[in-house]
Design an enzyme around this catalytic site. Structure first.
Site, PDB file in Angstrom:
ATOM      1  N   ASP A  10      41.408  42.562  21.245  1.00  0.00           N
ATOM      2  CA  ASP A  10      41.967  42.702  22.579  1.00  0.00           C
ATOM      3  C   ASP A  10      43.499  42.656  22.433  1.00  0.00           C
ATOM      4  OD1 ASP A  10      42.317  42.398  25.458  1.00  0.00           O
ATOM      5  OD2 ASP A  10      42.699  40.279  25.006  1.00  0.00           O
ATOM      6  N   ASP A  12      46.244  42.042  25.535  1.00  0.00           N
ATOM      7  CA  ASP A  12      46.952  41.068  26.378  1.00  0.00           C
ATOM      8  C   ASP A  12      46.354  39.681  26.226  1.00  0.00           C
ATOM      9  OD1 ASP A  12      48.875  42.787  27.732  1.00  0.00           O
ATOM     10  OD2 ASP A  12      47.121  43.745  28.600  1.00  0.00           O
ATOM     11  N   GLY A  52      42.953  45.298  34.776  1.00  0.00           N
ATOM     12  CA  GLY A  52      43.623  46.546  35.145  1.00  0.00           C
ATOM     13  C   GLY A  52      44.675  46.299  36.213  1.00  0.00           C
ATOM     14  N   LYS A  54      46.285  48.436  38.237  1.00  0.00           N
ATOM     15  CA  LYS A  54      46.073  49.134  39.520  1.00  0.00           C
ATOM     16  C   LYS A  54      45.009  48.414  40.339  1.00  0.00           C
ATOM     17  CE  LYS A  54      46.896  53.744  37.727  1.00  0.00           C
ATOM     18  NZ  LYS A  54      46.240  54.981  37.385  1.00  0.00           N
ATOM     19  N   GLU A  55      43.928  48.064  39.648  1.00  0.00           N
ATOM     20  CA  GLU A  55      42.827  47.365  40.316  1.00  0.00           C
ATOM     21  C   GLU A  55      43.318  46.029  40.871  1.00  0.00           C
ATOM     22  OE1 GLU A  55      42.831  48.775  37.347  1.00  0.00           O
ATOM     23  OE2 GLU A  55      41.089  50.082  37.162  1.00  0.00           O
ATOM     24  N   LYS A  80      55.856  49.620  36.930  1.00  0.00           N
ATOM     25  CA  LYS A  80      55.599  48.324  36.273  1.00  0.00           C
ATOM     26  C   LYS A  80      55.481  48.508  34.765  1.00  0.00           C
ATOM     27  CE  LYS A  80      51.838  46.687  35.141  1.00  0.00           C
ATOM     28  NZ  LYS A  80      51.150  46.595  33.815  1.00  0.00           N
ATOM     29  N   THR A 117      41.141  47.393  24.600  1.00  0.00           N
ATOM     30  CA  THR A 117      41.902  46.729  25.664  1.00  0.00           C
ATOM     31  C   THR A 117      41.709  47.445  26.978  1.00  0.00           C
ATOM     32  OG1 THR A 117      44.139  46.145  26.418  1.00  0.00           O
ATOM     33  CG2 THR A 117      43.952  48.076  25.018  1.00  0.00           C
ATOM     34  N   THR A 118      41.943  46.717  28.064  1.00  0.00           N
ATOM     35  CA  THR A 118      41.931  47.382  29.366  1.00  0.00           C
ATOM     36  C   THR A 118      43.344  47.690  29.843  1.00  0.00           C
ATOM     37  OG1 THR A 118      41.809  45.260  30.475  1.00  0.00           O
ATOM     38  CG2 THR A 118      39.748  46.401  30.100  1.00  0.00           C
TER      39      THR A 118
HETATM   40  C1  XBP Z   1      44.460  42.587  30.369  1.00  0.00           C
HETATM   41  C2  XBP Z   1      44.604  43.213  31.662  1.00  0.00           C
HETATM   42  C3  XBP Z   1      45.591  44.242  31.907  1.00  0.00           C
HETATM   43  C4  XBP Z   1      47.065  43.833  31.989  1.00  0.00           C
HETATM   44  C5  XBP Z   1      47.869  44.921  32.644  1.00  0.00           C
HETATM   45  O1  XBP Z   1      43.974  43.515  29.453  1.00  0.00           O
HETATM   46  O2  XBP Z   1      43.819  42.929  32.534  1.00  0.00           O
HETATM   47  O3  XBP Z   1      45.251  44.771  33.145  1.00  0.00           O
HETATM   48  O4  XBP Z   1      47.210  42.656  32.777  1.00  0.00           O
HETATM   49  O5  XBP Z   1      47.516  46.177  32.198  1.00  0.00           O
HETATM   50  P1  XBP Z   1      43.470  43.142  27.958  1.00  0.00           P
HETATM   51  P2  XBP Z   1      47.749  47.512  33.053  1.00  0.00           P
HETATM   52  O6  XBP Z   1      43.460  41.646  27.830  1.00  0.00           O
HETATM   53  O7  XBP Z   1      42.089  43.748  27.860  1.00  0.00           O
HETATM   54  O8  XBP Z   1      44.431  43.796  27.017  1.00  0.00           O
HETATM   55  O9  XBP Z   1      48.691  47.192  34.166  1.00  0.00           O
HETATM   56  O10 XBP Z   1      48.295  48.507  32.091  1.00  0.00           O
HETATM   57  O11 XBP Z   1      46.401  47.920  33.596  1.00  0.00           O
HETATM   58 MG    MG Z   2      43.109  39.680  27.052  1.00  0.00          MG
END
Ligand code: XBP
Ligand code: MG
Length: 228
Positions: A10, A12, A52, A54-55, A80, A117-118
């Site tokens: 992953d 983030d 996400g 946007k979500e 952003k 990753t998302t």
């Molecule tokens: C974590 C998330 C992401 C980030 C922002 O993703 O939920 O949405 O907070 O990403 P992961 P975007 O831990 O799976 O990497 O604004 O680009 O959607």
């Molecule tokens: Mg994460």
């Protein structure tokens, strides 16, 4: 159990503590776009249950009864991500403890590496060179991002696509996550999961994880489960 042949990370919260940078970037663009929204740490922790960006904005608009059309969501999100990318490129973010060592030692031992990753691809493209160095993107042979899947975590899509691109079964891979959403995504794809909770996920429950560690220092992928 098959020997481990690949590690899937992953981004983030797992590779790096990026969420404070996302949060600051969200707040920056809200103000610049004339919105009086300000996401503090407690609110953001709650909003992170929605994966996400946007979500997450749509969920917040619903929560407060605001009207936010798709064009504005897309514009705010792109802005952003630009602010996030500039901040990361300026060196604001380091890898979490143990990540660099694990990635380099895994490569040296012939393990394959992937990302599931998302987050948006632009964010990964900014983070990898800024944290691993110029060869960062080339370390990972499959990089699955939010745009690549229909359903974001906790759905299994990102991990299933990473497995597909690696051409490996789930039992030949280990997933690394920091969040319950990520853990559930990887478990639903059939993977064993090592969790190192991050700043925003320390309060979560990680039932089903093979290991829950403070961080990845000293982790040996050849012995993913805790000794009995
Ligand atoms: C974590 C998330 C992401 C980030 C922002 O993703 O939920 O949405 O907070 O990403 P992961 P975007 O831990 O799976 O990497 O604004 O680009 O959607
Ligand atoms: Mg994460």
């Amino acid at each position: 159990m098959s020997p481990i042949r690949a590690l899937i990370f992953d981004v983030d919260g797992t590779l790096a503590e990026t969420e404070e940078i996302h949060r600051a970037a969200f707040n920056h663009v809200f103000a610049a776009d004339g919105l009086d929204w300000r996401w503090d740490v407690d609110l953001y922790r709650d909003l992170l249950r929605v994966t996400g960006g946007k979500e997450r904005m749509r969920r917040y608009a619903d929560m407060i009864g605001a009207n936010l059309d798709d064009a504005r969501v897309a514009r705010l999100h792109a802005a952003k991500n630009r602010v996030y990318g500039e901040t990361v490129a300026a060196g604001a973010c380091a890898l979490r403890p143990g990540v660099a060592g694990l990635v380099r030692s895994a490569r040296a031992r012939g393990l394959r590496l992937a990302i599931a990753t998302t987050t948006s691809r632009a964010n990964v493209d900014a983070l990898l060179p800024a944290t691993f160095g110029a060869d960062g993107p080339a370390l990972f042979e499959a990089i699955v991002c939010g745009e690549d899947v229909v359903a974001k975590k906790p759905a299994p899509d990102a991990y299933l696509l990473a497995l597909d691109r690696l051409g490996l079964p789930a039992d030949a891979c280990l997933a690394f996550e920091d969040s319950r959403n990520g853990l559930q995504s990887a478990l639903a794809a059939g993977l064993s999961v090592v969790v190192a909770p991050s700043l925003y996920t320390a309060h979560e429950r990680f039932d089903g994880a093979a290991r829950v560690l403070t961080d990845l220092r000293g982790f040996d992928p050849a012995s993913p489960r805790a000794p009995d």
